[in-house]
Design an enzyme around this catalytic site. Structure first.
Site, short mmCIF file in Angstrom:
data_model
loop_
_atom_site.label_atom_id
_atom_site.label_comp_id
_atom_site.label_asym_id
_atom_site.label_seq_id
_atom_site.Cartn_x
_atom_site.Cartn_y
_atom_site.Cartn_z
N LYS A 143 32.93 27.48 47.22
CA LYS A 143 34.21 27.82 47.84
C LYS A 143 35.37 27.34 46.96
CE LYS A 143 35.78 25.40 51.32
NZ LYS A 143 35.88 24.76 52.63
N ASP A 161 35.38 30.22 53.78
CA ASP A 161 35.46 29.01 54.59
C ASP A 161 35.14 29.37 56.04
OD1 ASP A 161 37.66 30.27 55.63
OD2 ASP A 161 38.98 28.53 55.50
#
Ligand code: SF4
Length: 237
Positions: A143, A161
């Site tokens: 991420k 996320d």
């Protein structure tokens, strides 16, 4: 009027149908959210930074806290440790003091100094571009790597996320819940140049409208085709 002209006229007047496929919904989501939240990935990112190294530090600090909180501590951190070499040689106690208010400050300090050492020892002090290299740095997962690539480097990168995962399922773009699988499925539906901004727009929409517990479907621009409109928060996570 010929029959062909009549058919074309009827088609032109017909209301646009709902997108029926995940790809169609992704395309519609892309267009509508770009209108709601305009700007490039760099403009949409709320973490203050002026280069990839600073964004890497800020993104590591952003775990389990708000972007606003991170923006309060990074000016002092960047002033004291402007380069990877400076941060690699830092006294951990000093870094801990600076980043304490972001929470989990001992682990974050370890990640920051470890990341800086990794940059010095293996990448000549520069933040590498390939995702395979970025994820070898302490504190940097997929991420974070995608944030750096898309926001600070202008490279394709779609950070997944909790908001991106939740909205992707609610909007029927994917049935996957594993972030890496969600990322790969979305990558197939979103043009490379728009992946970073798409992710940031989903995050903004998740924060402002499509709340995890109380989605405000009545004020959502995606409600006309969202399969979860009116039922999300009850039936869908
Ligand atoms: S219609 Fe409701 S569930 Fe669907 S994206 Fe909008 S707020 Fe979320």
């Amino acid at each position: 009027m010929t029959r062909l002209q009549a058919v074309l006229g009827a088609l032109a007047c017909a209301p646009m149908g709902k997108p029926r496929s995940p790809k169609g919904r992704a395309r519609e989501t892309l267009a509508l959210l770009a209108n709601e939240y305009p700007g490039t990935a760099a403009e949409l990112c709320a973490l203050r930074h002026s280069n990839p190294f600073e964004l890497l530090c800020a993104t590591i600090l952003s775990a389990q806290t708000t972007d606003e909180r991170v923006n309060l501590v990074t000016p002092a951190l960047f002033a004291r440790y402007p380069t990877a070499a400076d941060l690699a040689a830092a006294d951990p106690a000093d870094v801990e003091t600076i980043v304490q208010s972001t929470g989990f400050y001992r682990n974050k300090t370890k990640s920051l100094i470890g990341m800086a050492k990794g940059l010095i020892e293996r990448f000549g002090g520069e933040v590498p571009t390939p995702i395979e290299d970025l994820v070898t740095l302490p504190g940097v997962g997929r991420k974070t790597a995608n944030v750096i690539r898309s926001v600070a480097m202008g490279e394709p990168g779609l950070p997944v996320d909790t908001h991106v995962g939740r909205l992707s399922v609610r909007l029927g773009l994917t049935t996957e819940t594993d972030p890496v699988k969600v990322e790969h499925e979305l990558n197939d539906m979103v043009p490379a140049a728009e992946r970073g901004s798409f992710s940031l727009r989903l995050i903004l929409h998740g924060r402002r409208v499509c709340d995890a517990r109380r989605p405000r479907c009545h004020e959502c621009v995606l409600a006309s085709f969202c399969p979860s409109a009116g039922i999300a928060g009850r039936a869908v996570r």
